[in-house]
Write an enzyme that holds these catalytic residues in place. Sequence first.
Site, PDB file in Angstrom:
ATOM      1  CG  ASP A   6      -0.141   0.048   2.533  1.00 63.39           C
ATOM      2  OD1 ASP A   6       0.923  -0.602   2.609  1.00 63.39           O
ATOM      3  OD2 ASP A   6      -0.595   0.718   3.483  1.00 63.39           O
ATOM      4  CD  GLU A   7      -0.804   4.667   3.048  1.00 59.12           C
ATOM      5  OE1 GLU A   7      -1.726   5.418   3.398  1.00 59.12           O
ATOM      6  OE2 GLU A   7       0.011   4.168   3.860  1.00 59.12           O
ATOM      7  CB  ALA A   8       4.206   1.736  -3.242  1.00 61.53           C
TER       8      ALA A   8
END
Length: 528
Positions: A333-335
């Site tokens: 997530d949230e890369a």
Amino acid sequence: MRPRRLFCFLVLVAAAGLSTAVPAPAAGRPAADPAPLDRVVPAPASVRPAQGAYRLTDRTAIRVPGATGDTKRVAGYLADVLRPSTGYGLPVTTKGGDGIVLRLGAEGLGEEGYRLTVTGRAVTLSASRPAGLFHGVQTLRQLLPAATERRTEQPGPWTIAAGTITDTPRYAYRGAMLDVSRHFFSVEKVKRYIDQLVLYKINKLHLHLSDDQGWRIAIDSWPRLTTYGGSTQVGGGPGGYYTKADYKEIVRYAQSRYLTVVPEIDMPGHTNAALASYAELNCDGVAPPLYTGTEVGFSSFCVPKPVTYDFVDDVIRDLAAMTPGPYLHIGGDEAHSTSHEDYVTFMNKVQPVVAKYGKTVIGWHQLTGATPVKGAVAQYWGYDATSAAEKAQVADAAKKGTRLILSPADRAYLDMKYTKDTELGLSWAGYVEAQRSYDWDPGTYLAGAPAGSVLGVEAPMWSETLSESDQVEYMAFPRLPGIAELGWSPASTHDWDTYKVRLASQGPRWDAMGIDYYRSPQVPWPTG
């Protein structure tokens, strides 16, 4: 002499009926009606009340006729729960007879179902598998007075309403996640949370073991991950990490309570603790400083470097070897600092590594933006503000065979504030009161996703603002039992107005257990 003879006669009659009738309470103590069989969380699949009740006495035994080792262990667990508060010996015996009876061999109850039958003479708990017996024990606990949970002797009486409960879960995956990276939680604190989770038939513990603020699991070939990368946490505290022996103890304790540990190493983002520990994992070969803030999305593994995949292989190999459960979570997530092309490349290389070491891959739902491998599980954490295109991407992956764990942030994230006045927690997904947390259906929640694609639900607890057990408990209770009910109970039982009454009855139990919970004004808690 007639009054004396009559008195003696009545005493003899009462003594003869002790095993079948509930005696009157001691003088000066009000009678305590046993809890109704349907006053349980999660709601059982089937409840058939009957007349009468069973009462535990100092002569009650826990019987395991023809028992296996697993049955004896569940019986021992039950005895350990009941002995301190009742003051009774409650011997565990393989001899037949009345009392509390645990049996394996029941048909049609699956891996986790159970049947609980209560008469005036006996409490009989039967299941197909040991996990079912254990879940049945949790129901039995809730049918006894809340004082059962105290660790000192209480006055009783200890009565259980008569009838039959037949119960099986709706979903196989019913999880809770604890973020030990933003703030580190000791082995004993994790065990405390495990004991609270299993009361509500949670069967998966997802441990978020790495993030920008700390790396929490020892990897032999990369020792600085813990000695350096694990040396801090949000706000700059001392951090900490689990040795292999520590992690093994958490896994053992969880297994003893029929709960499976799901470890997570978040990547390619949320990786600053690893990048700070080993300069070669960075594209420029320069290690960044340790990070103690709460921002997200700024870190990334160097996708083109071969050493990145040597590192990933070593970490997944060691973690898989320490983890007996079937799942391994790779985050994803949230890369935001990883290009889409690099993200797809990374996920396509890492997923087969998980399979190579015998585990099923789980990733946050951004995994569906790459190419989920066959059998992969995507954990959906979107909320009201999530775009229709992103939701459709997850639903399309589900149509193609990707299974889903549902953790909508504005429903299931236990670290969201209850109201604007809640001192702990965050509010980026909105305020999540008890009713909002409960009032959704996993089977229909994500438009376009087949109902059969839903593996289950999970309640994540992120720890940016949480560092102690009482803070975790305050944010988990009363919302956690509602998520557990969504995972266990039939959809037909889903009703806030009846649930909130059952939930309210848990308050005295939490008081007895020393759980610090939020007294939601939406719940009619008992007074006095």
